[in-house]
Structure formats: C-alpha cells, structure tokens
Design an enzyme around this catalytic site. Structure first.
Site, short mmCIF file in Angstrom:
data_model
loop_
_atom_site.label_atom_id
_atom_site.label_comp_id
_atom_site.label_asym_id
_atom_site.label_seq_id
_atom_site.Cartn_x
_atom_site.Cartn_y
_atom_site.Cartn_z
N GLU A 59 0.03 9.23 9.50
CA GLU A 59 -0.87 9.41 10.69
C GLU A 59 -0.69 8.20 11.98
O GLU A 59 -0.82 8.59 13.11
CB GLU A 59 -2.46 9.51 10.25
CG GLU A 59 -2.68 10.74 9.60
CD GLU A 59 -4.01 10.82 8.95
OE1 GLU A 59 -4.99 11.47 9.19
OE2 GLU A 59 -4.27 9.81 8.16
N GLU A 110 -2.91 13.55 0.76
CA GLU A 110 -4.54 13.31 0.80
C GLU A 110 -4.97 14.42 -0.16
O GLU A 110 -5.92 14.26 -0.76
CB GLU A 110 -5.23 13.48 2.01
CG GLU A 110 -5.08 12.07 2.95
CD GLU A 110 -3.64 12.10 3.84
OE1 GLU A 110 -3.45 11.25 4.56
OE2 GLU A 110 -2.89 12.75 3.49
N1 T1G Z 1 -3.70 2.24 -1.91
C1 T1G Z 1 -3.82 1.41 -3.02
N2 T1G Z 1 -2.99 1.20 -3.77
C2 T1G Z 1 -1.81 1.84 -3.90
C3 T1G Z 1 -1.72 3.04 -2.91
C4 T1G Z 1 -2.69 3.31 -1.83
N3 T1G Z 1 -2.47 4.19 -1.02
N4 T1G Z 1 -0.47 3.51 -3.13
C5 T1G Z 1 0.02 2.97 -4.33
N5 T1G Z 1 -0.82 2.05 -4.75
C6 T1G Z 1 -0.57 1.08 -5.80
C7 T1G Z 1 -0.52 1.62 -7.16
O1 T1G Z 1 -1.89 1.76 -7.66
C8 T1G Z 1 0.31 0.64 -8.11
O2 T1G Z 1 -0.59 -0.27 -8.18
C9 T1G Z 1 1.41 0.24 -6.99
O3 T1G Z 1 0.81 0.40 -5.56
C10 T1G Z 1 2.56 1.03 -7.03
O4 T1G Z 1 2.44 2.24 -6.97
C11 T1G Z 1 -6.74 8.30 6.32
C12 T1G Z 1 -7.42 8.88 3.55
C13 T1G Z 1 3.73 5.09 -2.49
C14 T1G Z 1 5.03 6.91 -3.70
O5 T1G Z 1 -1.86 9.25 -1.66
O6 T1G Z 1 2.16 8.22 -3.90
O7 T1G Z 1 -4.16 7.93 3.57
O8 T1G Z 1 -0.32 0.11 -10.84
O9 T1G Z 1 3.39 2.81 -9.28
O10 T1G Z 1 6.19 5.38 -8.35
O11 T1G Z 1 -5.85 10.20 5.84
O12 T1G Z 1 2.01 4.93 -5.21
O13 T1G Z 1 1.17 -1.41 -9.82
O14 T1G Z 1 -1.27 -2.04 -9.59
O15 T1G Z 1 2.77 4.68 -7.77
O16 T1G Z 1 6.97 3.63 -6.34
C15 T1G Z 1 -2.54 8.54 0.95
C16 T1G Z 1 -0.51 7.30 -2.82
C17 T1G Z 1 -3.95 7.82 0.71
C18 T1G Z 1 0.07 7.69 -1.66
C19 T1G Z 1 4.97 4.89 -4.52
N6 T1G Z 1 -1.62 8.04 0.42
N7 T1G Z 1 0.71 6.37 -3.36
O17 T1G Z 1 5.20 5.35 -5.75
O18 T1G Z 1 4.60 3.30 -7.43
S1 T1G Z 1 -5.36 8.57 1.37
C20 T1G Z 1 -1.22 8.27 -1.09
C21 T1G Z 1 1.79 7.10 -4.16
C22 T1G Z 1 -5.24 8.40 3.15
C23 T1G Z 1 -5.95 8.88 5.34
C24 T1G Z 1 -6.18 8.99 3.92
C25 T1G Z 1 2.64 6.28 -4.70
C26 T1G Z 1 3.98 5.67 -3.80
P1 T1G Z 1 -0.21 -1.06 -9.66
P2 T1G Z 1 3.40 3.23 -8.13
P3 T1G Z 1 5.83 4.33 -7.08
#
Ligand code: T1G
Length: 697
Positions: free
Chosen positions: A105, A125
């Site tokens: 975004e 999301e």
């Molecule tokens: N927020 C906080 N922590 C996050 C995070 C996030 N968005 N994404 C990953 N982590 C942490 C995760 O918990 C782990 O921590 C570490 O990073 C590595 O992640 C307004 C409301 C990016 C593809 O849904 O899909 O934006 O366990 O083990 O396999 O519209 O993480 O090491 O302590 O998964 O290489 C939308 C979520 C949010 C993406 C990487 N975004 N993340 O995968 O590593 S909502 C998502 C992923 C939003 C807006 C809305 C994957 C990754 P720890 P990992 P990975």
C-alpha cells in the site's frame, strides 16, 4: 529522524531507507520516521525526487501485526500515506524481497515502482481475517483493474515481480543494484518532469465487468472460503473502488477494516500467524543446536502413506528410495507416486521438467542393504509392534552411523520401537497425516532418548518439506489422535441418544470443520477404529459398551465406509457424496435399544459442546502432563491436521473465546450424566478458577 528510518541526500534525490528487522514492518517508529522523512524531502529545495527503499532481506512486509489489538500509536498508516501522496516531487518505491500488505500500500502511494526480478508483492491481509486498510482496495483496482485486484486481495497470494509488472503494478524491473537503479530512475523522472502519477486519480475500467459481477464473485467466495468474513468484505471494498469517488471509498474501506480488526475471526487468524512460527521453537533446545545434513531419504513401506511421504521429500528436491518386501507392492507405490507427477504435469501445476525430475527422484528397492548411505529413514509399515521391531532391527544393522531412524506410527509407543536399536538417541516419530503430500501437519514425536541434534534436525526438516512441525511427547495417540478419541467417543454416544449422522455432520460442518465426524469416519474407514477397539478389548482394556457401538455393528454388516460403498451413509458408484440411509437409522435404533438408551431431541449446541469440549479438556491434560509445549501448538495441530476452522483459531483459542469458566461448567454437567470420561482436567479447573485463559500460559 527515527532510528528505523534513514534519510540521505544523493545529489538531487532523497534516499529514504527503512531498517526495522526482521521484515521492516510498519511499526510506530517506522511510521513516524517516514512522515518526518517525507516532509523533509518535500521542503528541501535541492531535492527533486525521492526513493523509498529498505535494508535487510525485504521491502516493508506490512503493518506490524504484533501491534494489533493494542491502542494504535499515531501516526496511523493512512496519515503516513496521505503525507506521501501529497508529495510534489516524483517518488519511487524500490522493491526487493516481499512487499506485502501495508508495504505494498505504501508502494502504491508512490508515483512509480521499480523492483528486483526476484521480488514479490501481495496483499495478504485476508489471511489475517482483515482487508488492506490503507488504500490498497481503492488504489490497486484503479491501477490494475477490478478483476486482477480482486484476485490478489481475496486470495492474499503473492505475485512474482514479472507477473506484477505485466499487470502494470510495477513500472521497471532490474536484476540487481536496486538502490542505484532506483535513484537513476527517480533522477530521470525528475529531470523529464514526468507526471506525478497517483493511483487515486485513475478510474477503474469497469467496461468489461458483466452485470452482477461482484454479487457472483461473492457467491463463489462464500463457497470457497466458507465461514470467513474478510473475503466477502474485500469484494465490497473493491466494488466501492468501482462505484465511489476515492475519498469515499477510502472511508468505507477503513470502516470495514476496523470492523474486521475488532472481530474474533481476525484475532483467531492473527493468533495462528504467530502460533505457526512459535511451533518451530523447541523451548529447551539451545538456539544453536547442531543439525545433520539430510540429502538422501528412505521410506519403508510403499503403501498410500509411504508413497505420499516420498512425494513430500521429492517435492523438496530430496531423492527418496522406497523399500518393499515384494516387487508388486513396490511397483504399486512407485506407480502411485509417478502418476501423481504425471497428473501435475497434465494439469500444468508443474512444468514437464519439474514433474519428470520429481518423479525420477523417487526410486525403489527390495533390499535393506541398499540403505547404507541414506541420512534419514521413515518407516511407514503396518501398525503392528512386531513388524516395527523387525524393521528397526534391520535398519539398525544397515544404516550408517548418524542416520536418523524415524517411525510414522500414529498409535504405537516410539520408545518401545527405539529400544530394539543400539541407537535410540537417533530415533524419533515423524507422524504425517493422510494424504501426506497434501496435509501440512507433521507431529515430531520426541522419544525419551531422542537427542537434541536429531530433534533440531527434524524440526528444521519440517520447514524444508513445507510442513508445520509440532513437537509431541510419547503418549497414546500423541497430541492429535489422543484428543480425537473424546471427539469420536461422543459422536458415537450422540447417535445412541437420538442424533442422526446427517444432523451431527451438519452441525460440525456449519461450525466450520472441513467435514463432520461421520463423513470423516466413512472416509478413513470404519474398520480402522473397529480393529483398534477389537485389539484393545483383547488386551483387556475397559471399553464402555457404548464406545463405537454403532460403528462396530455397521462394520459387522460390511458397512466400512466409502471403500465399501456404505458406512454411516451410502455412496453411489464413483461418488463421494454421502447419502443418508434409513438402514443406518435402524441399526442405531436397534443398538440403542440393546444398550437400554432412550432417544431424545438433541440440540445443535449440545452437539458442539459434546464434540469440542472433550478436545479442550484432553488438551489441558496433555499440557499439564508435558506432552505438548504450549496451547498454541495444539491449535496448530488441529488446524493443519484435523480441519478445525481457521477463523476459530483452534480448540484452545476457541476455548478462551467461549470462556474457560463456561467450558468447565458444561464439562461438569456432562460429568454428572456420563461419568468420569468427562472428569475436568485440573489445569482447566485451575485456570477457570483464576479467571485466566490458555493464552496466559
Ligand atoms: N508484523 C510483525 N512481525 C512480523 C510480520 C509483520 N507483518 N511479518 C513477519 N513478522 C515476524 C515473524 O513473526 C517472525 O518473527 C519474523 O518476522 C520472520 O517471519 C494496513 C493491516 C514476510 C513472507 O501479512 O508473510 O499490513 O518468529 O518466520 O518465512 O493493510 O513473515 O522470528 O520472532 O514468517 O521468511 C500484512 C506477514 C500485515 C505478512 C517472511 N503482512 N509476514 O516469511 O519469515 S497486515 C503480512 C509474512 C497489514 C495493512 C494491513 C512472512 C514473510 P520470529 P517468518 P519468512
């Protein structure tokens, strides 16, 4: 400037870099840093263009999910993006890794986007029970069209950079030197006074959308994503992008976003996001525990499970040899694996090369002496302790030192199996779920003598073969099947008291289970449970006469389920559609009468409580006995292994949403009626008494 956002002047270009490991999530500090950086770049007269980039492994991967459910610190993301949008100088987002959610975004709020060809973008999301809440549902359709935007937003899938460029989402692709190329691109745009292209100024081309497009799309999604609220809300927001001015659409989007943010469904899906990552952590294993190389695998037994397990490893690029005692059994296993890849190839799910290579990675042998070089063995033979002992004695004889010996048993004692080898420290359980090449759950069963290195290797391997590994101790049925006993017991008891198979299955299907217990029984085969009960009775176990009573009568009538064309239901030739069968109701009525049980009206709510609460109670016992590390692991087991509804977060999260005091009250009521099979777990009583949740553990 905040410590997570850096501002550098590169000639006439401002380079704004986010550095917030591990995934540059849009935490409060990043949001403030960006607002400050954007206003500085806008004010500095020497600056003619802006590049937004990230350090580390990825561009912004979204809002910081760990901040959700807590009071939101300002500036909120919409304010950040409003500042970015107001910029009067060309802005370029430089994408690498995975630009996701609020990250994409943010990129959509820039005028132009450049990306490495290795990058990917997405709005996941919906997988968190949300929708893109900072303009994604209004800007993306304007940029790439309603249908492509709907696909990305309702699926939450990632699109590779090349596909995104074809959609018009990315303007320029580069192989490497992203930052340098991005600065050059911004300079080019500034010097050519390129248009400040804002997505919100664009119109969605709805000319090709058929009448009722959004209504039909929702109907399709309501089937595909049964029970989920967020996907339907996503469609509404994209429709707003096609029918309302940008600012009004943005308001509607925010409204729906906040509704979902405060929903139990989203809380459940956010819980599972972190639960899945937490499951990979073994609390008492030092972080740096060594692991072993796994480059060649053997599977003993080429039946349905064996062949499925072999495919899991081949799909991960690891060569597998299957061992059988007889040639025809081996041929059957090899054929089922190879035809699986032929089918993938035919359906275009794999390229011909990929499919042929994957099939070629699965070979066969009739001799244990060919297993001298494998790094890991998975035994998947018939569930008999004698046969398991024979197999493990052979493996102990032929396998090299350091090879890991594992069993796929779902019922037998892993320590007893390990005890026949001279290397019990190299033995553990790897419990796959059928069909193994599809189900994502892997119960990693830690034996009494299993070494840290072997356990760490297994947990790492789970991720490598795209499984979610959950550690279980050695107890009867491990985590999942042990909990399933109470669920199946009560399903059988409810039949005897007057509920019908269609009624029970409909209630659990509407609750969100992938299928009800009777349909599941027919799929797995009622004879499996019948044989286990027969063995337990011969072993002298005290099994109440009601347990499996109807299923046993059906099996004795040759009704073993889908495989015999009839079980709790009957099935037309070649169809899996369960058809209610009056003969079954007769068997139930006769069995109830024999056991002196009166039929009565049974409410849907009682069915849910009597099937789900035993799961919760048994899980509390499993936790206090130390056979599972944490409640969230148990949620992952039931979500990925037993089709528990994702939007309910798993049995433990669900229990917390109902309230442990309420769950306990009901359990005590059933205990009064049905005896100590419903004896409350001490941990449940303790937490309820203290007004606590499983999440507090
Ligand atoms: N927020 C906080 N922590 C996050 C995070 C996030 N968005 N994404 C990953 N982590 C942490 C995760 O918990 C782990 O921590 C570490 O990073 C590595 O992640 C307004 C409301 C990016 C593809 O849904 O899909 O934006 O366990 O083990 O396999 O519209 O993480 O090491 O302590 O998964 O290489 C939308 C979520 C949010 C993406 C990487 N975004 N993340 O995968 O590593 S909502 C998502 C992923 C939003 C807006 C809305 C994957 C990754 P720890 P990992 P990975």
């Amino acid at each position: 400037m905040s410590e997570t956002v850096k501002y550098e002047q590169q000639g006439n270009i401002a380079l704004i870099t986010v550095n917030n490991p591990p995934v540059n999530a849009l935490s409060a500090s990043v949001r403030q840093g960006l607002v400050d950086a954007f206003s500085r770049a806008d004010q500095e007269t020497a600056i003619e263009g802006v590049v937004l980039a990230c350090e580390g492994r990825t561009f912004i991967a979204g809002a910081d999910i760990s901040e959700f459910g807590k009071p939101m610190q300002s500036p909120a993301l919409p304010e950040v993006l409003a500042a970015l949008n107001a910029m009067q100088k060309p802005t370029v987002a430089a994408l690498h890794g995975t630009a996701l959610g609020g990250g994409l975004e943010t990129a959509l709020s820039c005028h132009y986007r450049i990306a490495l060809t290795s990058a990917a973008v997405g709005l996941p999301e919906v997988k968190l029970g949300l929708l893109p809440g900072s303009g994604g549902t209004q800007r993306l359709p304007r940029l790439i069209g309603a249908d492509k935007a709907l696909d990305l937003i309702t699926s939450g899938r990632k699109a590779k950079a090349e596909e995104a460029a074809k959609m018009g989402l990315i303007d320029r692709l580069v192989e490497d030197k992203l930052e340098t190329n991005a600065i050059a691109y911004a300079r080019e745009l500034a010097e050519s006074q390129a248009e400040l292209r804002r997505c919100q100024d664009m119109q969605v081309d709805t000319s090709s959308l058929p009448t009722g497009y959004f209504t039909d799309y929702k109907k399709g999604l309501a089937k595909k994503m049964r029970g989920f609220e967020a996907p339907l809300a996503c469609v509404d927001t994209v429709e707003y992008a096609c029918t309302l001015p940008f600012e009004q659409g943005l308001e509607k989007e925010r409204e729906l976003f906040l509704q979902l943010m405060n929903s139990t469904q989203s809380a459940a899906q956010r819980h599972l996001f972190f639960a899945e990552r937490k499951a990979a952590v073994v609390d008492d294993l030092p972080k740096k525990t060594a692991t072993r190389e796994i480059n060649k695998v053997a599977v003993i037994g080429a039946g349905t499970m064996g062949a499925g397990i072999a495919m899991c490893f081949s799909n991960a690029g690891i060569p597998v040899v299957m061992l059988e005692l007889k040639q025809e059994a081996l041929d059957r296993g090899l054929t089922s694996a190879h035809s699986y890849y032929a089918d993938r190839k035919a359906k275009g799910r794999m390229s011909p090369e990929q499919a042929d290579q994957a099939a070629a990675r699965i070979t066969g042998t009739l001799s244990y002496d060919d297993l001298g070089e494998v790094d890991l063995v998975i035994e998947a033979v018939f569930e008999s302790m004698d046969i398991k002992h024979q197999v493990f004695r052979e493996l102990d004889r032929v396998c090299k030192p350091g090879a890991i010996l594992s069993t796929n048993t779902s019922t037998l004692n892993v320590d007893e199996i390990a005890a026949v080898t001279k290397r019990p420290e190299d033995v553990l359980g790897l419990h796959f779920f059928s069909p193994a090449q599809v189900m994502r759950l892997l119960e990693v069963v830690r034996g009494e003598k299993t070494s840290d290195e072997v356990l760490a290797t297994a947990m790492q391997l789970a991720g490598r073969i795209s499984k979610v590994g959950v550690v279980s101790g050695v107890c009867d049925g491990f985590i999942g099947n042990r909990m399933l006993k109470g669920y199946s017991r009560e399903a059988g008891a409810l039949l005897l008291e007057g509920a019908t198979p269609p009624q029970i299955d409909k209630v659990m299907y509407d609750f969100g289970m992938a299928m009800g217990p009777m349909t599941m029984g027919d799929l797995a085969g009622l004879d499996v449970g019948y044989r286990v009960r027969q063995e337990r009775r011969q072993r002298g176990d005290d099994i109440p006469p009601t347990e499996g009573a109807v299923a046993d009568r059906l099996v004795e009538l040759g009704r073993c389920g889908q495989k015999t064309g009839k079980g709790y239901y009957r099935y037309e030739e070649g169809s899996r559609k369960p058809i209610p069968d009056p003969e079954v109701e007769e068997v139930i009525a006769k069995t109830s009468a024999e056991l002196g049980i009166q039929h009565r009206e049974i409410s849907d709510n009682e069915i849910i409580e009597r099937l789900i609460y035993p799961l919760i109670n048994e899980a509390a016992l499993i936790l206090e006995e130390g056979f599972a590390q944490r409640p969230s692991d148990i949620d992952i087991v039931w979500i990925y292994g037993y089709g528990f509804p994702v939007y309910r977060g798993g049995p433990m999260f669900y229990a917390d949403t109902v309230g442990l005091d309420k769950v306990l009250d009901s359990i005590k009521t059933y205990q009064k009626h049905y005896g100590d099979a419903w004896k409350p777990a001490p941990l449940l009583e303790k937490l309820a008494a203290e007004g606590k949740k499983f999440a507090d553990l």
